[in-house]
Design a protein around this motif. Structure first.
Motif, PDB file in Angstrom:
ATOM      1  N   THR A 112     -24.305 112.980 -23.412  1.00  0.00           N
ATOM      2  CA  THR A 112     -24.053 111.632 -23.929  1.00  0.00           C
ATOM      3  C   THR A 112     -23.627 111.695 -25.387  1.00  0.00           C
ATOM      4  O   THR A 112     -22.664 111.034 -25.798  1.00  0.00           O
ATOM      5  CB  THR A 112     -25.323 110.767 -23.803  1.00  0.00           C
ATOM      6  OG1 THR A 112     -25.859 110.886 -22.491  1.00  0.00           O
ATOM      7  CG2 THR A 112     -25.022 109.305 -24.106  1.00  0.00           C
ATOM      8  N   LEU A 113     -24.352 112.481 -26.173  1.00  0.00           N
ATOM      9  CA  LEU A 113     -24.033 112.609 -27.591  1.00  0.00           C
ATOM     10  C   LEU A 113     -22.673 113.269 -27.794  1.00  0.00           C
ATOM     11  O   LEU A 113     -21.917 112.885 -28.694  1.00  0.00           O
ATOM     12  CB  LEU A 113     -25.131 113.407 -28.300  1.00  0.00           C
ATOM     13  CG  LEU A 113     -26.535 112.782 -28.280  1.00  0.00           C
ATOM     14  CD1 LEU A 113     -27.534 113.706 -28.955  1.00  0.00           C
ATOM     15  CD2 LEU A 113     -26.540 111.412 -28.949  1.00  0.00           C
ATOM     16  N   ALA A 114     -22.353 114.255 -26.960  1.00  0.00           N
ATOM     17  CA  ALA A 114     -21.059 114.934 -27.070  1.00  0.00           C
ATOM     18  C   ALA A 114     -19.913 113.972 -26.786  1.00  0.00           C
ATOM     19  O   ALA A 114     -18.894 113.967 -27.489  1.00  0.00           O
ATOM     20  CB  ALA A 114     -21.007 116.118 -26.115  1.00  0.00           C
ATOM     21  N   ILE A 115     -20.071 113.142 -25.760  1.00  0.00           N
ATOM     22  CA  ILE A 115     -19.037 112.159 -25.429  1.00  0.00           C
ATOM     23  C   ILE A 115     -18.898 111.146 -26.571  1.00  0.00           C
ATOM     24  O   ILE A 115     -17.787 110.761 -26.956  1.00  0.00           O
ATOM     25  CB  ILE A 115     -19.353 111.456 -24.102  1.00  0.00           C
ATOM     26  CG1 ILE A 115     -19.249 112.456 -22.953  1.00  0.00           C
ATOM     27  CG2 ILE A 115     -18.412 110.272 -23.872  1.00  0.00           C
ATOM     28  CD1 ILE A 115     -19.758 111.931 -21.621  1.00  0.00           C
ATOM     29  N   GLY A 116     -20.042 110.723 -27.125  1.00  0.00           N
ATOM     30  CA  GLY A 116     -20.001 109.800 -28.262  1.00  0.00           C
ATOM     31  C   GLY A 116     -19.311 110.417 -29.466  1.00  0.00           C
ATOM     32  O   GLY A 116     -18.538 109.743 -30.168  1.00  0.00           O
ATOM     33  N   LEU A 117     -19.576 111.684 -29.718  1.00  0.00           N
ATOM     34  CA  LEU A 117     -18.952 112.371 -30.853  1.00  0.00           C
ATOM     35  C   LEU A 117     -17.450 112.535 -30.635  1.00  0.00           C
ATOM     36  O   LEU A 117     -16.649 112.297 -31.552  1.00  0.00           O
ATOM     37  CB  LEU A 117     -19.610 113.732 -31.058  1.00  0.00           C
ATOM     38  CG  LEU A 117     -19.054 114.602 -32.189  1.00  0.00           C
ATOM     39  CD1 LEU A 117     -19.104 113.878 -33.527  1.00  0.00           C
ATOM     40  CD2 LEU A 117     -19.824 115.923 -32.267  1.00  0.00           C
ATOM     41  N   LEU A 118     -17.065 112.933 -29.444  1.00  0.00           N
ATOM     42  CA  LEU A 118     -15.638 113.066 -29.138  1.00  0.00           C
ATOM     43  C   LEU A 118     -14.931 111.722 -29.304  1.00  0.00           C
ATOM     44  O   LEU A 118     -13.810 111.663 -29.836  1.00  0.00           O
ATOM     45  CB  LEU A 118     -15.460 113.587 -27.712  1.00  0.00           C
ATOM     46  CG  LEU A 118     -14.015 113.706 -27.213  1.00  0.00           C
ATOM     47  CD1 LEU A 118     -13.216 114.667 -28.083  1.00  0.00           C
ATOM     48  CD2 LEU A 118     -13.994 114.148 -25.749  1.00  0.00           C
ATOM     49  N   MET A 119     -15.580 110.666 -28.868  1.00  0.00           N
ATOM     50  CA  MET A 119     -15.014 109.325 -29.024  1.00  0.00           C
ATOM     51  C   MET A 119     -14.754 109.008 -30.492  1.00  0.00           C
ATOM     52  O   MET A 119     -13.675 108.514 -30.851  1.00  0.00           O
ATOM     53  CB  MET A 119     -15.971 108.291 -28.431  1.00  0.00           C
ATOM     54  CG  MET A 119     -15.582 106.830 -28.664  1.00  0.00           C
ATOM     55  SD  MET A 119     -16.883 105.694 -28.142  1.00  0.00           S
ATOM     56  CE  MET A 119     -18.174 106.087 -29.344  1.00  0.00           C
ATOM     57  N   ALA A 158     -23.511 104.862 -20.184  1.00  0.00           N
ATOM     58  CA  ALA A 158     -22.566 104.006 -20.916  1.00  0.00           C
ATOM     59  C   ALA A 158     -23.220 103.334 -22.109  1.00  0.00           C
ATOM     60  O   ALA A 158     -22.617 103.225 -23.186  1.00  0.00           O
ATOM     61  CB  ALA A 158     -21.977 102.957 -19.973  1.00  0.00           C
ATOM     62  N   VAL A 159     -24.457 102.899 -21.961  1.00  0.00           N
ATOM     63  CA  VAL A 159     -25.121 102.204 -23.067  1.00  0.00           C
ATOM     64  C   VAL A 159     -25.295 103.126 -24.268  1.00  0.00           C
ATOM     65  O   VAL A 159     -25.232 102.680 -25.419  1.00  0.00           O
ATOM     66  CB  VAL A 159     -26.489 101.625 -22.618  1.00  0.00           C
ATOM     67  CG1 VAL A 159     -27.497 102.734 -22.318  1.00  0.00           C
ATOM     68  CG2 VAL A 159     -27.051 100.673 -23.663  1.00  0.00           C
ATOM     69  N   GLY A 160     -25.484 104.416 -24.021  1.00  0.00           N
ATOM     70  CA  GLY A 160     -25.622 105.369 -25.119  1.00  0.00           C
ATOM     71  C   GLY A 160     -24.341 105.520 -25.899  1.00  0.00           C
ATOM     72  O   GLY A 160     -24.333 105.526 -27.133  1.00  0.00           O
ATOM     73  N   VAL A 161     -23.224 105.619 -25.178  1.00  0.00           N
ATOM     74  CA  VAL A 161     -21.919 105.732 -25.827  1.00  0.00           C
ATOM     75  C   VAL A 161     -21.598 104.458 -26.606  1.00  0.00           C
ATOM     76  O   VAL A 161     -21.096 104.514 -27.732  1.00  0.00           O
ATOM     77  CB  VAL A 161     -20.822 106.018 -24.774  1.00  0.00           C
ATOM     78  CG1 VAL A 161     -19.429 105.948 -25.407  1.00  0.00           C
ATOM     79  CG2 VAL A 161     -21.049 107.389 -24.148  1.00  0.00           C
ATOM     80  N   LEU A 162     -21.891 103.313 -26.033  1.00  0.00           N
ATOM     81  CA  LEU A 162     -21.630 102.041 -26.710  1.00  0.00           C
ATOM     82  C   LEU A 162     -22.499 101.899 -27.955  1.00  0.00           C
ATOM     83  O   LEU A 162     -22.057 101.338 -28.970  1.00  0.00           O
ATOM     84  CB  LEU A 162     -21.866 100.873 -25.750  1.00  0.00           C
ATOM     85  CG  LEU A 162     -20.875 100.787 -24.583  1.00  0.00           C
ATOM     86  CD1 LEU A 162     -21.262  99.656 -23.625  1.00  0.00           C
ATOM     87  CD2 LEU A 162     -19.454 100.576 -25.084  1.00  0.00           C
TER      88      LEU A 162
END
Length: 233
Positions: A112-119, A158-162
Motif C-alpha cells: 500500500t505504501l509503495a503504491i502511494g509513494l509511486l503515485m 484504496a483508502v490507504g492510497v487516498l
C-alpha cells in the motif's frame, strides 16, 4: 509548511515509535489472541478489542511519515526500491502471522505504501510537464493507484492510497491536513486520534542510525508473533 499554533514537540522519531508500538499491540490481537483457544475467554476478547482499537493509530502515522519521507529523501527512486524490497521480504511473515499459509489474495501494508509513494512520484513528475488537462491526469493517476491497491487487496487498500494523497496535497496546511485525514479515517473510530499527534509534529528528523531498523521491524515482529502463536497452541 505552515506553523502549528502552540508548542510543537513531537519529532518524526517519536511518531515512528508510537506507530511501531501501536502496530505491535494491534498485531498481538490479530495474530495471537484471535487465533488461539484463549480467545474463547470473554476477558481475552475484551483485551483483543482494546488492542485492535489502539492499533488503529498506527497506519495514519505511517502514511504521514511516508509523505514526509517523500519530501526529505535524497533519492525518491531508492526510497521506492527500499519499500518494494521490504514488501517482498514481509509477504511470507505477513501471511504466516495472519493466515497460517500462503494466501495470494492479500498483500502486506508495504505494498500500500509503495503504491502511494509511486503515485506521489508520478504526480510530481506530472507537475513538471507542459501537458494540458493536468488535473484530469492527476485524477486518473490517483484513481488508478487506488484501483491497483484494491485489485491487489493490499492492507488498507484504496483508502490507504487516498489517505496518502490527502496528506500529500495538504502538506503545507497542517490543520487542514489533520482534519481531512481524520475524516478519511473516521470509519475506524480510534484512527482519527492519530492526527492529534501529527498536528504537533515539529518537522525534526533524527536518529538516522535507526533507518533500516524500522524497515526490518515489520517482517521481524510478524515472524516472532507467528512463532509465539505456534509455541502456545
Amino acid at each position: 509548511m505552515n506553523s502549528t499554533p502552540g508548542k510543537k514537540n513531537i519529532t518524526s522519531d517519536c511518531l515512528k515509535w508510537i506507530a511501531v508500538i501501536t502496530m505491535v499491540i494491534d498485531h498481538i490481537g490479530a495474530a495471537i489472541l484471535e487465533k488461539t483457544y484463549f480467545f474463547l475467554s470473554a476477558d481475552i476478547q475484551k483485551a483483543d478489542f482494546l488492542f485492535r482499537k489502539i492499533g488503529r493509530l498506527s497506519f495514519p502515522i505511517f502514511c504521514f511519515l511516508l509523505v514526509e519521507g517523500f519530501y526529505h529523501t535524497r533519492s525518491r527512486k531508492k526510497y521506492l526500491v527500499n519499500i518494494l524490497l521490504f514488501a517482498v521480504i514481509s509477504e511470507i511473515p505477513f501471511e504466516a502471522a495472519f493466515f497460517d499459509r500462503l494466501v495470494w489474495g492479500f498483500r502486506n501494508v508495504y505494498w500500500t505504501l509503495a503504491i502511494g509513494l509511486l503515485m506521489m512520484i508520478l504526480l510530481e513528475n506530472l507537475k513538471e510537464t507542459e501537458w494540458v488537462h493536468k488535473e484530469l491526469y492527476s485524477f486518473l493517476l490517483v484513481g488508478g493507484a487506488a484501483l491497483l491497491s484494491g485489485l491487489l487487496q493490499t492492507d488498507y487498500p484504496a483508502v490507504g492510497v487516498l489517505l496518502v494523497y490527502i496528506l500529500y496535497k495538504t502538506r503545507t496546511e497542517r490543520k487542514k491536513q489533520c482534519i481531512l485525514g481524520a475524516i478519511a479515517m473516521s470509519y475506524e473510530i480510534t484512527a482519527p486520534l492519530s492526527f492529534l499527534l501529527i498536528y504537533f509534529y515539529n518537522g525534526q528528523r533524527k536518529q538516522k542510525r535507526f533507518k533500516y531498523f524500522f524497515y526490518l521491524f515489520y517482517p521481524l515482529h510478524l515472524f516472532v508473533l507467528y512463532k509465539i502463536r505456534i509455541m502456545i497452541t
